[in-house]
Design an enzyme around this catalytic site. Structure first.
Site, PDB file in Angstrom:
ATOM      1  N   GLY A  40      -2.926  -1.686   5.024  1.00 58.15           N
ATOM      2  CA  GLY A  40      -3.642  -2.704   5.880  1.00 58.15           C
ATOM      3  C   GLY A  40      -2.969  -2.941   7.281  1.00 58.15           C
ATOM      4  O   GLY A  40      -3.300  -1.867   8.158  1.00 58.15           O
ATOM      5  N   SER A 112       0.493   3.908   4.069  1.00 59.31           N
ATOM      6  CA  SER A 112       0.161   3.546   5.269  1.00 59.31           C
ATOM      7  C   SER A 112       0.977   2.475   5.780  1.00 59.31           C
ATOM      8  O   SER A 112       2.111   2.510   5.806  1.00 59.31           O
ATOM      9  CB  SER A 112      -1.327   3.055   5.424  1.00 59.31           C
ATOM     10  OG  SER A 112      -1.990   2.946   6.900  1.00 59.31           O
ATOM     11  N   TRP A 113       0.313   1.178   6.113  1.00 54.94           N
ATOM     12  CA  TRP A 113       1.239   0.054   6.209  1.00 54.94           C
ATOM     13  C   TRP A 113       2.261  -0.304   5.207  1.00 54.94           C
ATOM     14  O   TRP A 113       3.303  -0.602   5.238  1.00 54.94           O
ATOM     15  CB  TRP A 113       0.427  -1.350   6.662  1.00 54.94           C
ATOM     16  CG  TRP A 113       1.325  -2.486   6.416  1.00 54.94           C
ATOM     17  CD1 TRP A 113       0.871  -3.213   5.032  1.00 54.94           C
ATOM     18  CD2 TRP A 113       2.258  -3.004   6.929  1.00 54.94           C
ATOM     19  NE1 TRP A 113       1.801  -4.526   5.273  1.00 54.94           N
ATOM     20  CE2 TRP A 113       2.794  -4.288   6.509  1.00 54.94           C
ATOM     21  CE3 TRP A 113       2.854  -2.591   8.310  1.00 54.94           C
ATOM     22  CZ2 TRP A 113       3.717  -5.276   7.047  1.00 54.94           C
ATOM     23  CZ3 TRP A 113       3.834  -3.379   8.783  1.00 54.94           C
ATOM     24  CH2 TRP A 113       4.381  -4.488   7.954  1.00 54.94           C
ATOM     25  N   ASP A 267      -4.397  13.822   8.855  1.00 52.14           N
ATOM     26  CA  ASP A 267      -4.325  12.190   8.948  1.00 52.14           C
ATOM     27  C   ASP A 267      -4.403  12.088  10.614  1.00 52.14           C
ATOM     28  O   ASP A 267      -3.061  12.191  11.092  1.00 52.14           O
ATOM     29  CB  ASP A 267      -3.202  11.890   8.105  1.00 52.14           C
ATOM     30  CG  ASP A 267      -3.121  10.604   8.194  1.00 52.14           C
ATOM     31  OD1 ASP A 267      -3.955   9.824   8.990  1.00 52.14           O
ATOM     32  OD2 ASP A 267      -2.419  10.020   7.486  1.00 52.14           O
ATOM     33  N   HIS A 295      -6.093  10.394   6.192  1.00 52.10           N
ATOM     34  CA  HIS A 295      -5.385   9.169   5.739  1.00 52.10           C
ATOM     35  C   HIS A 295      -5.675   8.506   4.424  1.00 52.10           C
ATOM     36  O   HIS A 295      -7.102   8.063   4.555  1.00 52.10           O
ATOM     37  CB  HIS A 295      -5.683   8.471   6.862  1.00 52.10           C
ATOM     38  CG  HIS A 295      -4.436   7.110   7.186  1.00 52.10           C
ATOM     39  ND1 HIS A 295      -3.510   7.262   7.704  1.00 52.10           N
ATOM     40  CD2 HIS A 295      -4.672   5.600   6.783  1.00 52.10           C
ATOM     41  CE1 HIS A 295      -2.690   6.157   7.514  1.00 52.10           C
ATOM     42  NE2 HIS A 295      -3.609   5.245   7.089  1.00 52.10           N
TER      43      HIS A 295
END
Length: 315
Positions: A40, A112-113, A267, A295
């Site tokens: 996120g 990701s985050w 990505d 991604h």
């Protein structure tokens, strides 16, 4: 991926500041502890995460970070105070959850985050981490935030122009994440929702160069997009509440912790150079490039994550 399973235990953990984080455990209660660190910021930990793990080998732990998913209070409520939602708070929450569940050491699986948060946790608490499996790796540097919010306009010029034009003309040459953070906290609910729609439309554009990508249905939910955009712009406009470049500079602290980094060649949200730079300073990490991957877990990335987790389960 493994078949769907349901949690055998779940609860709400009071972590202070008026915050309660939702957690759940599934798989084998006596298995190898593994913590899912979702992305996120603000995406929440969906049930499909459980399917990355062999349920006979792992004690699978999911939690929703502050303000999102089933944690309370929700960031979708404009009255929810985000000043107590920073990386330092999330790292402390992870430690409280570890102690609450009686876990001594655990594997972290993040995307990701979630890869940034996993790296930050492992650098702060290396003695608590058995291994790291990270995909769609990012480090939340200024360069990366500028890439996502501005430089990718060279690849998606028409879509980026719409994204840029979602903020007032006077703010279009500045920090777009900060401009959107202000808009999604505007007193007018119509302004907040339009800004959330514009941000999520751009999110849907830049996640991948791989063909056949479908728009995420979660952005159609006004509650989800309100909470997601409040959190992601809050973190983006503050560089993830980390000194710029810290996760790369401090990668040497991960020495002795085995890691697998999975990165899609396509990505565009998180180009492979960040994962590659990490492996230069972290000799125990292995980088695997998935040629068709973007991604997220699609186009073969998810299968490689499962394989890496299976390898660690047998170690």
């Amino acid at each position: 991926m493994y078949p769907p399973i349901e949690p055998y235990a779940q609860g709400q953990l009071d972590v202070g500041d008026g915050q309660r984080i939702h957690w759940e455990t599934s798989g084998n209660p006596g298995g190898r502890p593994a913590l899912v660190v979702h992305g996120g910021p603000g995406s929440g930990a969906g049930p499909s995460w459980r399917q990355l793990f062999d349920p006979a080998a792992y004690r699978i732990i999911l939690f929703d970070q502050r303000g999102c998913g089933r944690s309370t209070p929700p960031a979708s409520d404009p009255a929810t105070d985000l000043s107590v939602n920073t990386t330092a708070h999330l790292l402390a929450d992870m430690e409280r959850l570890r102690a609450h569940l009686g876990v001594d050491r655990w594997l972290l699986c993040g995307a990701s985050w979630g890869s940034s948060l996993s790296l930050a946790y492992a650098q702060r608490h290396p003695e608590r981490v058995t291994a790291l499996v990270l995909f769609s790796v990012v480090a939340n540097t200024r360069r990366e935030i500028d890439w996502v919010t501005r430089d990718m306009g060279r690849i998606f010029p028409q879509e980026w122009a719409r994204f840029r034009d979602g903020v007032p003309a006077a703010e279009r040459d500045g920090d777009l994440s900060a401009a959107y953070a202000r808009l999604v906290n505007d007193p007018d609910p119509r302004v907040r929702d339009q800004a959330a729609r514009d941000w999520c439309a751009w999110e849907d554009v830049h996640v991948s160069l791989a063909g056949g990508y479908q728009a995420s249905p979660r952005y159609a939910d006004p509650v989800f997009r309100a909470g997601f955009t409040r959190l992601v712009t809050h973190y983006f406009s503050n560089l993830g509440f980390l000194p710029d470049g810290q996760l790369l500079r401090d990668a040497g602290r991960l020495a002795g912790i085995p890691g697998v980094l999975l990165q899609g060649r396509l990505d565009v949200s998180g180009p492979p150079d960040i994962a590659w730079q990490l492996t230069r300073a972290w000799p125990d990490a292995r980088l695997e490039i998935v040629e068709s991957g973007g991604h997220g877990s699609g186009h073969g990335v998810g299968e490689r994550v499962v394989a890496a987790l299976d390898d660690f389960a047998r170690a």
